[in-house]
Scaffold this motif. Structure first.
Motif, short mmCIF file in Angstrom:
data_model
loop_
_atom_site.label_atom_id
_atom_site.label_comp_id
_atom_site.label_asym_id
_atom_site.label_seq_id
_atom_site.Cartn_x
_atom_site.Cartn_y
_atom_site.Cartn_z
N TRP A 341 0.83 -1.20 0.00
CA TRP A 341 0.00 0.00 0.00
C TRP A 341 0.87 1.26 0.00
O TRP A 341 0.64 2.18 -0.79
N ALA A 342 1.88 1.29 0.86
CA ALA A 342 2.74 2.46 0.96
C ALA A 342 3.53 2.67 -0.34
O ALA A 342 3.72 3.81 -0.78
N SER A 343 3.97 1.60 -0.97
CA SER A 343 4.70 1.71 -2.23
C SER A 343 3.80 2.27 -3.32
O SER A 343 4.21 3.14 -4.10
N PHE A 344 2.56 1.80 -3.38
CA PHE A 344 1.62 2.28 -4.40
C PHE A 344 1.32 3.76 -4.23
O PHE A 344 1.15 4.50 -5.21
N HIS A 345 1.28 4.23 -2.98
CA HIS A 345 0.95 5.63 -2.72
C HIS A 345 2.20 6.51 -2.61
O HIS A 345 2.11 7.66 -2.15
N ASP A 346 3.35 5.97 -3.01
CA ASP A 346 4.61 6.74 -3.08
C ASP A 346 5.04 7.31 -1.74
O ASP A 346 5.54 8.44 -1.67
N ILE A 347 4.86 6.56 -0.68
CA ILE A 347 5.35 6.99 0.63
C ILE A 347 6.27 5.93 1.25
O ILE A 347 6.41 5.86 2.46
#
Length: 511
Positions: A341-347
C-alpha cells in the motif's frame, strides 16, 4: 622441552583467553595492536597471502600436532582438501589461488503459481530453504584462520577446536511454514490473497544466498577474516518477491568509522566488483550516505543488492523481526499489505524523504502491541537474554529458536486489523509529541535531544535507539503521509474492500 610439552603449554595459554573467537572466526587483535593509520595501510589490490594448498597444509599440520600430543598418530589427517557445502548440502568449490567469480549458468526456477485457495504452506515437495550462514563451518574456518590479515597486519593463530554449529543445523524456524489465519470476510481474504501471491518464496531466498556465498569468498581475498551476512527483509520474514537484498560485511569487532574506514573499505569492494567481477556484477555504485553502501545488481540472480560495512545493528534487528514474524500468524500478511500500500501511494522510499520499509514494519508491530488486547508483546522485555544488544553475532540467530508462539486473546480478523492500523495513525497517534517504540511496546514521549527534537516522525530503532524515520524531513512529505493514512482509513472503513486503496491484480502481476 619436547614437542608434545611445547604444544601442551601453547594450548594451556590459549585457554586463558576464552573470548578468542567471535563470529566463528579468530578474534580481532587488541586495540593497541591495530594500525591507527588505517587508510594508509590498505593497498588498492591485495593478492591472497597464502595459496589454497598452503592453507590446507597449515590445517593438516595443526591437526597432526594435536594427534601427536594425544599419542595417536593414526588419526593424522590426509592432505586432501574436502569440498565445502552450504544450504541443502550442495557442494561449493574451494577457492583456488587464481580468483574468479565463476558464472555457472543456473537453471531458472519456476515461479510459484498464484493459488488463492491455499491456506497452509506445509507441502512436503517444497524445497529446503537456504538460510544465511552466520558462522563458518569447520572446513571454512581452516581457510579463514590461517592467514595474515592485510588490514591489521596481524597473523592469526588458528583455533580449530571450536565447533560452532551451522545455522542450517540449528532448529531455525522457517517463517514461510507458518500457518496462515482463516479469512471469513472479503477484506481479510483480499489481504491473504495478496500475501500468498507476493511473499518471498524459498527460490527467491536461495538466489540471494548463492550470491552472498560467492561474494563472500571473493571479498575474503581482500579481507580474509571478514564475514558477509544477508540481512533485512530477505531474511526477517517480511520480504516480497521483488525485495532487494541487503548485505552486511563484518570486518572487525569494533565499530567502524562510517565516514572514513567504511567508505574506504567499500571503495575497495566497488573496485573488485567493477573489475574482476564485472562479468557478473553490474552497476556497482558507492553511495556516501550516513551509512555508506555499495549498490549493485547480480546478473546471475537478477537481484539488486545494497552492501554496507559493520552495520551490526542490521544483523540484530533482522532476527528480532524474524521472531516477531514467527510468533503470530497475522503479522506477516498485515506487514506485506501495508508495504505494498505504501509503495503504491509513493510513501515508501527513504531516499525521497518518505518512510523506509523498516520503519513501516516497526509501525505495524507497534500498532499490534498497543491494542487494548495486544496481539504482540515486547520480545526484548519478555526475553532480554535472547535479544541482548551485546550478544556475540554468532549466537544472534539462535533467538528465534527459543521464543514460543504468543497466545493473544485478541481474535480480530486481518481486515479489522488493517482498518485499525490506518485509524491508529490517522486519528490516535500523537505525531508531535510521541515516539513509536517496539522495544517498550507503547508510544513514549520524545526525548529532548537532537535525534528527536523537531522531527516529523519518530520511530525508535529497537537496539541502537536512533530514529529510523529521520528521512522524513520535509513538512510537505509528512503531510502527504498523514493524508494517505487518513484517506485509506475512511475508504476501508466504508467500503471494506482493499481494491479501493490498492489495485490488487496489478500489484500481483508486478510481483
Amino acid at each position: 622441552m619436547d614437542q608434545g610439552k611445547r604444544i601442551h603449554v601453547h594450548l594451556e595459554q590459549k585457554s586463558m583467553f576464552p573470548n578468542s573467537t567471535n563470529l566463528g572466526r579468530p578474534r580481532f587483535p587488541p586495540k593497541h595492536l591495530q594500525q591507527n593509520n588505517f587508510l594508509n595501510k590498505v593497498p588498492l589490490y591485495i593478492r591472497p597471502v597464502l595459496s589454497h594448498q598452503q592453507i590446507v597444509n597449515a590445517h593438516v599440520s595443526f591437526q597432526n600436532a594435536v594427534a601427536l600430543l594425544r599419542g595417536n598418530l593414526a588419526t593424522t589427517v590426509a592432505h586432501t582438501p574436502q569440498p565445502l557445502t552450504y544450504g541443502n548440502g550442495s557442494p561449493v568449490n574451494t577457492p583456488a589461488p587464481s580468483p574468479t567469480f565463476r558464472g555457472k549458468k543456473r537453471l531458472s526456477e519456476q515461479s510459484v503459481p498464484y493459488d488463492v485457495k491455499r491456506q497452509r504452506y506445509r507441502s512436503p515437495h517444497r524445497e529446503t530453504p537456504v538460510v544465511n550462514q552466520a558462522v563458518p563451518s569447520p572446513e571454512e574456518s581452516a581457510c579463514l584462520f590461517s592467514v595474515s590479515s592485510p588490514v591489521f597486519n596481524v597473523c592469526y593463530v588458528p583455533d580449530l577446536s571450536l565447533r560452532v554449529p551451522r545455522l542450517q543445523d540449528a532448529s531455525f524456524p522457517d517463517v514461510t511454514e507458518t500457518t496462515l489465519p482463516v479469512a471469513k470476510d472479503k477484506l481479510s481474504q483480499q489481504v491473504l490473497e495478496l500475501f500468498q501471491a507476493c511473499q518471498q518464496q524459498t527460490c527467491d531466498l536461495n538466489r540471494k544466498e548463492r550470491c552472498r556465498s560467492e561474494l563472500q569468498r571473493e571479498i575474503q581475498r581482500i579481507f580474509p577474516c571478514s564475514r558477509l551476512f544477508l540481512v533485512g527483509s530477505s531474511l526477517n520474514g517480511f520480504g516480497t518477491r521483488t525485495s532487494d537484498g541487503d548485505l552486511c560485511l563484518v570486518v572487525k569487532e569494533e565499530p567502524v568509522n562510517q565516514k572514513t574506514e567504511a567508505r574506504h573499505i567499500l571503495s575497495l569492494v566497488q573496485k573488485l566488483f567493477s573489475t574482476k567481477l564485472s562479468s557478473y556484477i553490474e552497476r556497482p555504485q558507492l553511495i556516501r550516505a550516513k551509512v555508506p553502501i555499495v549498490k549493485f545488481r547480480d546478473k546471475v540472480s537478477c537481484v539488486e543488492f545494497d552492501l554496507n560495512v559493520n552495520n551490526i545493528v542490521g544483523i540484530r534487528n533482522t532476527f528480532l523481526l524474524r521472531t516477531y514474524a514467527s510468533v503470530e500468524k497475522r503479522v506477516r500478511p498485515l506487514v506485506l499489505v501495508v508495504k505494498k500500500w505504501a509503495s503504491f501511494h509513493d510513501i515508501n522510499d527513504a531516499s525521497r524523504g518518505t518512510l523506509s520499509s523498516y520503519s513501516l514494519v516497526l509501525m505495524v508491530l507497534h500498532y499490534l502491541q498497543t491494542l487494548p488486547e495486544p496481539i504482540l508483546p515486547s520480545l526484548q522485555k519478555n526475553y532480554p537474554e535472547s535479544f541482548d544488544p551485546t550478544m556475540q553475532l554468532h549466537l544472534v540467530h539462535q533467538a528465534p529458536c527459543k521464543i514460543p508462539p504468543y497466545l493473544s486473546k485478541n481474535e480480530s480478523s486481518l481486515g479489522e486489523l488493517l482498518i485499525g492500523f490506518f485509524k491508529y495513525y490517522a486519528t490516535e497517534f500523537d505525531w508531535s509529541h510521541q515516539m513509536i517504540s517496539v522495544r517498550e511496546a507503547k508510544a513514549i514521549p520524545r526525548p529532548d535531544d537532537a535525534e528527536w527534537r523537531n522531527k516529523y516522525i519518530c520511530v525508535e530503532e529497537p537496539f541502537d535507539r536512533t530514529n529510523t524515520a529521520r528521512a522524513v524531513h520535509e513538512k510537505q512529505k509528512f503531510d502527504t503521509i498523514k493524508e494517505e493514512f487518513f484517506k485509506s482509513w475512511q475508504i476501508l472503513r466504508d467500503k471494506k474492500d482493499l481494491s479501493f486503496v490498492l489495485p490488487l491484480r496489478a500489484t500481483i502481476q508486478r510481483r
